[in-house]
Design a protein around this motif. Sequence first.
Motif, mmCIF file in Angstrom:
data_model
loop_
_atom_site.group_PDB
_atom_site.id
_atom_site.type_symbol
_atom_site.label_atom_id
_atom_site.label_comp_id
_atom_site.label_asym_id
_atom_site.label_seq_id
_atom_site.Cartn_x
_atom_site.Cartn_y
_atom_site.Cartn_z
ATOM 1 N N VAL A 50 0.582 -1.232 0.212
ATOM 2 C CA VAL A 50 -0.116 -0.084 0.082
ATOM 3 C C VAL A 50 0.676 1.298 0.188
ATOM 4 N N LYS A 51 1.963 1.301 0.688
ATOM 5 C CA LYS A 51 2.971 2.467 0.443
ATOM 6 C C LYS A 51 3.523 2.445 -0.769
ATOM 7 N N GLY A 52 3.704 1.508 -1.637
ATOM 8 C CA GLY A 52 4.625 1.420 -2.824
ATOM 9 C C GLY A 52 5.701 1.383 -2.337
ATOM 10 N N ARG A 53 6.245 0.852 -1.342
ATOM 11 C CA ARG A 53 7.718 0.706 -0.922
ATOM 12 C C ARG A 53 8.768 -0.268 -1.604
ATOM 13 N N PRO A 54 9.775 0.332 -1.765
ATOM 14 C CA PRO A 54 10.704 -0.884 -2.316
ATOM 15 C C PRO A 54 11.037 -1.941 -1.204
ATOM 16 N N PRO A 138 6.307 1.877 9.131
ATOM 17 C CA PRO A 138 6.790 3.025 8.497
ATOM 18 C C PRO A 138 5.852 4.227 8.411
ATOM 19 N N SER A 139 6.410 5.271 8.076
ATOM 20 C CA SER A 139 5.691 6.606 8.027
ATOM 21 C C SER A 139 4.464 6.157 6.983
ATOM 22 N N ALA A 140 3.247 6.599 7.366
ATOM 23 C CA ALA A 140 1.935 6.266 6.501
ATOM 24 C C ALA A 140 1.614 7.218 5.189
ATOM 25 N N ASN A 141 2.434 7.636 4.609
ATOM 26 C CA ASN A 141 2.495 8.180 3.303
ATOM 27 C C ASN A 141 2.955 7.301 2.306
ATOM 28 N N THR A 142 2.421 7.655 1.223
ATOM 29 C CA THR A 142 2.894 6.817 -0.075
ATOM 30 C C THR A 142 4.121 6.967 -0.341
ATOM 31 N N PRO A 146 5.841 13.475 1.416
ATOM 32 C CA PRO A 146 6.193 13.894 2.798
ATOM 33 C C PRO A 146 5.424 13.170 3.654
ATOM 34 N N SER A 147 6.087 12.696 4.675
ATOM 35 C CA SER A 147 5.419 11.928 6.071
ATOM 36 C C SER A 147 4.055 12.705 6.390
ATOM 37 N N PRO A 148 3.245 12.021 6.950
ATOM 38 C CA PRO A 148 2.013 12.521 7.506
ATOM 39 C C PRO A 148 2.027 13.046 8.951
ATOM 40 N N LYS A 229 14.505 9.015 -3.302
ATOM 41 C CA LYS A 229 13.840 10.455 -3.531
ATOM 42 C C LYS A 229 12.689 10.360 -2.356
ATOM 43 N N HIS A 230 12.684 11.313 -1.579
ATOM 44 C CA HIS A 230 11.854 11.348 -0.375
ATOM 45 C C HIS A 230 11.310 12.633 0.006
ATOM 46 N N TYR A 231 10.077 12.446 0.584
ATOM 47 C CA TYR A 231 9.724 13.930 1.111
ATOM 48 C C TYR A 231 9.284 15.048 0.186
HETATM 49 MG MG MG Z 1 9.240 7.139 5.838
#
Ligand code: MG
Length: 339
Positions: A50-54, A138-142, A146-148, A229-231
């Motif tokens: 759901v995060k699309g996290r590697p 993990p932070s609940a952002n896509t 940016p983190s929520p 790439k982040h935030y």
């Molecule tokens: Mg994070």
Amino acid sequence: METVIYRPSEVHKAAQKIQQGELISFPTETVYGLGGDATNEVAVKKVYLVKGRPSDNPLIVHVSAIEEVGQYVQEVPEVASKLMQTFWPGPLTLIFKVKDHVFAPTVTAGLASVAIRMPDNELTLQLIRESGKPLVGPSANTSGKPSPTNADHVYHDMKGKIAGVLDDGDTGVGLESTVLDITDPMLPIILRPGATTKEELEKVIGTVFVDRHLVSNEEAPKAPGMKYKHYSPDEPVIIVVGESEIWQKAIKMYQKQGEKIGLLANQNILNQFQDSVTAVYSLGENKNIYDASKRLYSGLRYFETTDATLILAEAHDQEGLGEAYMNRLQKAAGNHFFD
Ligand code: MG
Ligand code: TXA
């Protein structure tokens, strides 16, 4: 899937969802986390999905008591005990050598170590206790966004994808926890700066090192997450270093290039320039790094709802909490400065 907003009085309902292998976003003192049972492989895989996290970027395990840690790690070194006694619950994540088979395999993304932290939020500690499980978070952002720092941010990114959000209003610190590698207790290394600063850590355990990849870009940093790439909001971000004259130059120059400017700066700067730009978001009082850290991510998200095409964001001194603030802002800006 309907995503339910749970009130503080409904923690037990959220805990039931965790036990059923569903995902619940939880509040912490730093940012909102995306919670799932760390012992349930199906739940943990859902978190990545759901995060699309590697899948090579491991997750932090959240516990509700210092005493739990011994069950999960090969040893609790003396430095770890001191740090946990001093800083937990709080914004410090510690990396330990992990025991085999205690967590779902994907939690650690194949590493021999695990990241553990005890968040400073009473509701979430209750959620962990009532579910009876350690929670990945993990932070609940896509991934990449940016983190929520409030439940609306989470809802925006996760609506329809998770069972619920445990709403406890705005988070306090606003930036993710400090990550400290103590797998070699003689060589503690900060992998990600946060609100527990190098100076504070050194008062308790002596010399602390900083992963030099945080500073240079030569090699992949040790915290796998730091290389992505982040935030980043949709609009490019440029960091402005300096006082009013510099801001004025930057605004003029980018407006000449046809950009619609969004200003992310302290209230003094906004008072001077708000009538000549497209959108503004206040980072609070001048030179107040606590205000700025708390408001950074909501500010970056805000401009996505405006016509701004370029964000000019305020630099802070890289000391204390300013290390973490600048680390996140430099990533959001891809290291673009105007000075
Ligand atoms: Mg994070
Ligand atoms: O404040 C926080 O830490 C928030 C709240 C929700 O607790 N959580 C958070 O999680 O920021 P996440 O997944 O967005 O960031 C975890 C960071 C990543 O940079 C990851 O690569 C690193 O910790 N990490 C996790 N396990 C690790 C390990 N075994 N070794 C090195 N780095 C690790």
